[in-house]
Design an enzyme around this catalytic site. Structure first.
Site, short mmCIF file in Angstrom:
data_model
loop_
_atom_site.label_atom_id
_atom_site.label_comp_id
_atom_site.label_asym_id
_atom_site.label_seq_id
_atom_site.Cartn_x
_atom_site.Cartn_y
_atom_site.Cartn_z
N GLU A 190 1.06 -0.85 -0.04
CA GLU A 190 -0.19 0.23 -0.25
C GLU A 190 1.06 1.24 -0.51
O GLU A 190 1.03 2.37 0.99
CB GLU A 190 -0.94 -0.35 1.13
CG GLU A 190 -1.74 -1.38 1.33
CD GLU A 190 -2.87 -1.07 2.57
OE1 GLU A 190 -2.64 -0.59 3.36
OE2 GLU A 190 -4.09 -1.94 1.98
N GLU A 307 -5.14 -8.56 -0.40
CA GLU A 307 -6.04 -8.19 0.74
C GLU A 307 -7.51 -8.01 0.02
O GLU A 307 -7.59 -7.47 -0.41
CB GLU A 307 -5.32 -6.66 1.40
CG GLU A 307 -4.36 -7.24 2.09
CD GLU A 307 -3.49 -6.01 3.16
OE1 GLU A 307 -4.37 -5.20 3.25
OE2 GLU A 307 -2.59 -5.80 3.42
C1 GLC Z 1 -3.77 -2.61 5.35
C2 GLC Z 1 -2.83 -2.42 6.65
C3 GLC Z 1 -3.45 -2.81 7.26
C4 GLC Z 1 -4.25 -2.99 8.33
C5 GLC Z 1 -4.71 -3.49 7.29
C6 GLC Z 1 -6.85 -3.15 6.89
O1 GLC Z 1 -2.90 -3.67 4.67
O2 GLC Z 1 -1.37 -2.37 5.82
O3 GLC Z 1 -2.15 -2.85 9.13
O4 GLC Z 1 -4.86 -3.90 8.66
O5 GLC Z 1 -4.99 -2.91 5.46
O6 GLC Z 1 -7.33 -2.03 7.11
#
Ligand code: GLC
Length: 366
Positions: A190, A307
């Site tokens: 990110e 993610e």
């Molecule tokens: C991103 C952030 C992480 C957070 C996740 C969800 O990866 O780096 O720290 O927990 O998003 O918000």
């Protein structure tokens, strides 16, 4: 045909609202500060024998092989492992394998374990801990994506930290050059606080540094703006390097996935937001993934969703619906994914109860 044309006018407006909302949100920052005391980091086991390098894998083939994955988060990207309540254990690798996952994404805060002055040497004990994680994944036939997470000083001052960012990657690449191709590098989680114009050349420089020791290892790179889809649209990769997999993250609708998240200011106001999976809700997700697939095709780059997840303060039925829709829709678009995350606030596995969060696991791996 542009994707817009296939939707009625009203829905288009809704998309535009949502897209501008997502674009306006820059709120991802570290998880809440720990309230738990720091458990001692176990003495790392050492695996001195490098596993055989094996054949290089073509990027599209590897992106497909990444399949279903899970982030082992809140451990090695805390300032020190354990400070966010989670210390990795060998059994987690077994669990991931038994749960039906093919890939571990390993968020790592390298910046907290490297010298601040040149030559920016990475701490040997920390390196051994990462060796340990790589060895456990590899021995079980799991792919492992080693990333660079929470290098916050770099985000707030990219030019000042550029040389250190590159030097850290040079060392990681050198150390793992003899690992099998199932060990994949991801340059930066990110990137934010810098425009695509600033991030793109830095990413290319880091990639070039990796290439001096790892000519064919696949490297995962996402766009600026928090690895958002918008950021992906502005990502520029070196045309000649075909061992690159592009990545993005998906947390939309943000007021659903991050309701009550302690690290997102104002998110208590979103508590109670459901995701009902109505046809409009699904069309929005599908529209976003169509955009990603279109970028992938135009740029001839394989994609990875590194993610996605909904925080535990959302109701479980909505989380299951959203997670399952996301996973299936990504698969429909030939996008492999890694769920955020294994054993903490988005937790797929309940470490206190030693049990899977079964409905979530089934949503991911039906
Ligand atoms: C991103 C952030 C992480 C957070 C996740 C969800 O990866 O780096 O720290 O927990 O998003 O918000």
């Amino acid at each position: 045909m542009t994707p817009y044309k296939s939707f009625p006018k009203l829905t288009t407006l809704l998309y535009l609202c949502i897209i501008s909302f997502v674009a306006a949100c820059n709120p991802l920052s570290p998880p809440p500060s720990p309230t738990m005391s720091t458990p001692p980091t176990p003495t790392p086991e050492i695996f001195p024998t490098p596993l055989s390098f094996g054949e290089p894998i073509e990027a599209f083939e590897q992106a497909e092989q990444l399949g279903r994955g899970v982030n082992f988060a809140n451990a090695l990207e805390a300032p020190n492992e354990g400070e966010w309540g989670l210390t990795l254990e060998e059994r987690y690798f077994d669990l991931a394998k038994e749960g039906g996952f093919a890939t571990i994404r390993l968020p790592v805060r390298w910046s907290a374990h490297a010298e601040v002055q040149a030559p920016y040497t990475i701490d040997e004990n920390f390196f051994r801990r990462i060796d340990w994680a790589i060895a456990h994944a590899t021995r079980r036939g799991l792919n492992i994506v080693v990333n660079m997470h929470h290098y916050e000083e770099f985000m707030s001052n990219p030019e000042e930290h550029r040389a250190r960012f590159i030097a850290i990657w040079t060392q990681i690449a050198e150390r793992y050059q003899n690992q099998p191709a199932t060990v994949v590098f991801e340059l930066c989680n990110e990137p934010n606080g810098m425009s695509a114009n600033r991030w793109n050349p830095i990413a290319q420089e880091a990639l070039a540094a990796v290439r001096t020791t790892n000519p064919t290892r696949n490297v995962i790179i996402g766009g600026a703006d928090w690895n958002s889809i918008q950021g992906l649209m502005d990502l520029k990769l070196p045309e000649a390097d075909r061992h690159v997999i592009a990545t993005f993250h998906y947390y939309s609708p943000f007021e659903f996935t991050h309701q009550g998240a302690e690290w997102v200011k104002g998110s208590e106001a979103w508590l109670g937001t459901e995701w009902l999976g109505k046809s409009n809700d699904k069309s929005v997700v599908n529209y976003h993934l169509d955009q990603v697939a279109q970028w992938s095709e135009e740029n001839r780059r394989p994609m990875w969703l590194g993610e996605f997840g909904a925080y535990s303060k959302a109701d479980m039925d909505s989380r299951v619906r959203w997670t399952s829709y996301l996973a299936r829709d990504a698969e429909k678009h030939h996008i492999s994914w890694a769920y955020w995350e294994f054993g903490a606030g988005f937790g797929l596995y309940d470490l206190a109860q030693n049990a899977w969060n079964q409905p979530l696991l089934e949503a991911l791996v039906p």
